[in-house]
Design a protein around this motif. Structure first.
Motif, PDB file in Angstrom:
ATOM      1  N   TYR A  73       9.659 -14.668 -37.535  1.00 28.30           N
ATOM      2  CA  TYR A  73      10.783 -15.561 -37.762  1.00 28.30           C
ATOM      3  C   TYR A  73      11.236 -16.124 -36.418  1.00 28.30           C
ATOM      4  CZ  TYR A  73      10.777 -12.987 -42.131  1.00 28.30           C
ATOM      5  OH  TYR A  73      10.399 -12.402 -43.309  1.00 28.30           O
ATOM      6  N   LEU A  74      11.238 -17.439 -36.287  1.00 26.59           N
ATOM      7  CA  LEU A  74      11.604 -18.085 -35.031  1.00 26.59           C
ATOM      8  C   LEU A  74      12.971 -18.761 -35.103  1.00 26.59           C
ATOM      9  CD1 LEU A  74       8.099 -19.634 -34.367  1.00 26.59           C
ATOM     10  CD2 LEU A  74       9.032 -17.522 -33.417  1.00 26.59           C
ATOM     11  N   ALA A  75      13.347 -19.209 -36.288  1.00 25.59           N
ATOM     12  CA  ALA A  75      14.646 -19.854 -36.497  1.00 25.59           C
ATOM     13  C   ALA A  75      14.960 -19.792 -37.988  1.00 25.59           C
ATOM     14  CB  ALA A  75      14.619 -21.309 -36.020  1.00 25.59           C
ATOM     15  N   PRO A  76      16.242 -19.780 -38.351  1.00 26.41           N
ATOM     16  CA  PRO A  76      16.593 -19.709 -39.771  1.00 26.41           C
ATOM     17  C   PRO A  76      16.409 -21.049 -40.482  1.00 26.41           C
ATOM     18  CG  PRO A  76      18.578 -19.832 -38.446  1.00 26.41           C
ATOM     19  CD  PRO A  76      17.429 -19.731 -37.485  1.00 26.41           C
ATOM     20  N   ALA A  77      16.235 -20.969 -41.777  1.00 24.31           N
ATOM     21  CA  ALA A  77      16.268 -22.145 -42.644  1.00 24.31           C
ATOM     22  C   ALA A  77      17.519 -22.023 -43.504  1.00 24.31           C
ATOM     23  CB  ALA A  77      15.023 -22.213 -43.519  1.00 24.31           C
ATOM     24  N   ILE A 110       9.637 -22.878 -37.616  1.00 21.01           N
ATOM     25  CA  ILE A 110      10.677 -21.864 -37.813  1.00 21.01           C
ATOM     26  C   ILE A 110      10.112 -20.512 -38.225  1.00 21.01           C
ATOM     27  CG2 ILE A 110      12.474 -23.584 -38.259  1.00 21.01           C
ATOM     28  CD1 ILE A 110      12.262 -22.785 -41.246  1.00 21.01           C
ATOM     29  N   VAL A 111       8.907 -20.508 -38.803  1.00 22.48           N
ATOM     30  CA  VAL A 111       8.231 -19.261 -39.184  1.00 22.48           C
ATOM     31  C   VAL A 111       6.738 -19.483 -39.003  1.00 22.48           C
ATOM     32  CG1 VAL A 111       7.689 -17.674 -41.089  1.00 22.48           C
ATOM     33  CG2 VAL A 111       9.987 -18.586 -40.873  1.00 22.48           C
ATOM     34  N   GLN A 112       6.069 -18.461 -38.516  1.00 25.93           N
ATOM     35  CA  GLN A 112       4.610 -18.493 -38.488  1.00 25.93           C
ATOM     36  C   GLN A 112       4.108 -17.157 -39.014  1.00 25.93           C
ATOM     37  OE1 GLN A 112       4.018 -19.540 -34.407  1.00 25.93           O
ATOM     38  NE2 GLN A 112       4.094 -17.424 -33.697  1.00 25.93           N
ATOM     39  N   GLY A 113       2.914 -17.178 -39.576  1.00 25.75           N
ATOM     40  CA  GLY A 113       2.405 -15.937 -40.132  1.00 25.75           C
ATOM     41  C   GLY A 113       0.952 -16.025 -40.529  1.00 25.75           C
ATOM     42  N   SER A 114       0.495 -14.935 -41.111  1.00 30.65           N
ATOM     43  CA  SER A 114      -0.882 -14.869 -41.579  1.00 30.65           C
ATOM     44  C   SER A 114      -0.970 -13.883 -42.739  1.00 30.65           C
ATOM     45  CB  SER A 114      -1.814 -14.430 -40.444  1.00 30.65           C
ATOM     46  OG  SER A 114      -1.479 -13.132 -40.015  1.00 30.65           O
ATOM     47  N   SER A 115      -2.040 -14.020 -43.492  1.00 28.89           N
ATOM     48  CA  SER A 115      -2.290 -13.077 -44.583  1.00 28.89           C
ATOM     49  C   SER A 115      -3.789 -12.855 -44.715  1.00 28.89           C
ATOM     50  CB  SER A 115      -1.698 -13.568 -45.907  1.00 28.89           C
ATOM     51  OG  SER A 115      -2.280 -14.792 -46.298  1.00 28.89           O
TER      52      SER A 115
END
Length: 147
Positions: A73-77, A110-115
């Protein structure tokens, strides 16, 4: 013999999300548990956009289950934000598929990720994609790379 594996440089596929009130807390901030749902929508939309919707996988007896999920989480939405979920396929094996994600508001990530997902059959046991279907998906992905 090494198992079949493909890595791709597929251009990210984008899906739009408008934050609903039900996805926020009392302060109007998106609840942290909402982002994996948006990742799932991004994956489903990615597969539709390349020409092999998830429903096709299921009809063939392939189910894609989450084995690993990572988010930063980098920033809120906030309520009514217009967000873009960018989804990219990172790796495809006959028994494994990996995606990466970026959620953006305007140009801000604002969010980065992986699955990482295992392929299982209707019996919930690991199952390899058959060669014909694997080649079909690989071809569709390669077409995306070249376009």
């Amino acid at each position: 013999m090494e198992p079949a594996q493909e890595e791709f440089n597929v251009v990210a596929k984008s899906s739009q999300v408008i934050v609903r009130y039900a996805e926020t807390d009392a302060q109007g901030v998106v609840h942290h548990a909402t982002y994996p749902i948006w990742f799932e929508e991004g994956r489903s939309d990615f597969l539709r956009q390349i020409g092999t919707p998830y429903s096709t996988w299921e009809k063939m007896g392939y189910f894609v289950v989450v084995a690993d999920l990572s988010l930063r989480y980098l920033a809120p939405a906030f309520y009514e934000d217009r967000l873009i979920v960018e989804t990219s396929l990172q790796r495809l094996k006959k028994r494994l598929i990996e995606f990466s994600y970026r959620i953006l508001r305007d140009e801000e990530v604002i969010v980065q990720g992986s699955s990482r997902h295992l392929i299982v059959g209707p019996d919930k046991q690991p199952r390899a994609l058959d060669e014909t279907f694997f080649e079909r998906v690989t071809q569709l992905l390669q077409e995306q790379e070249s376009s």
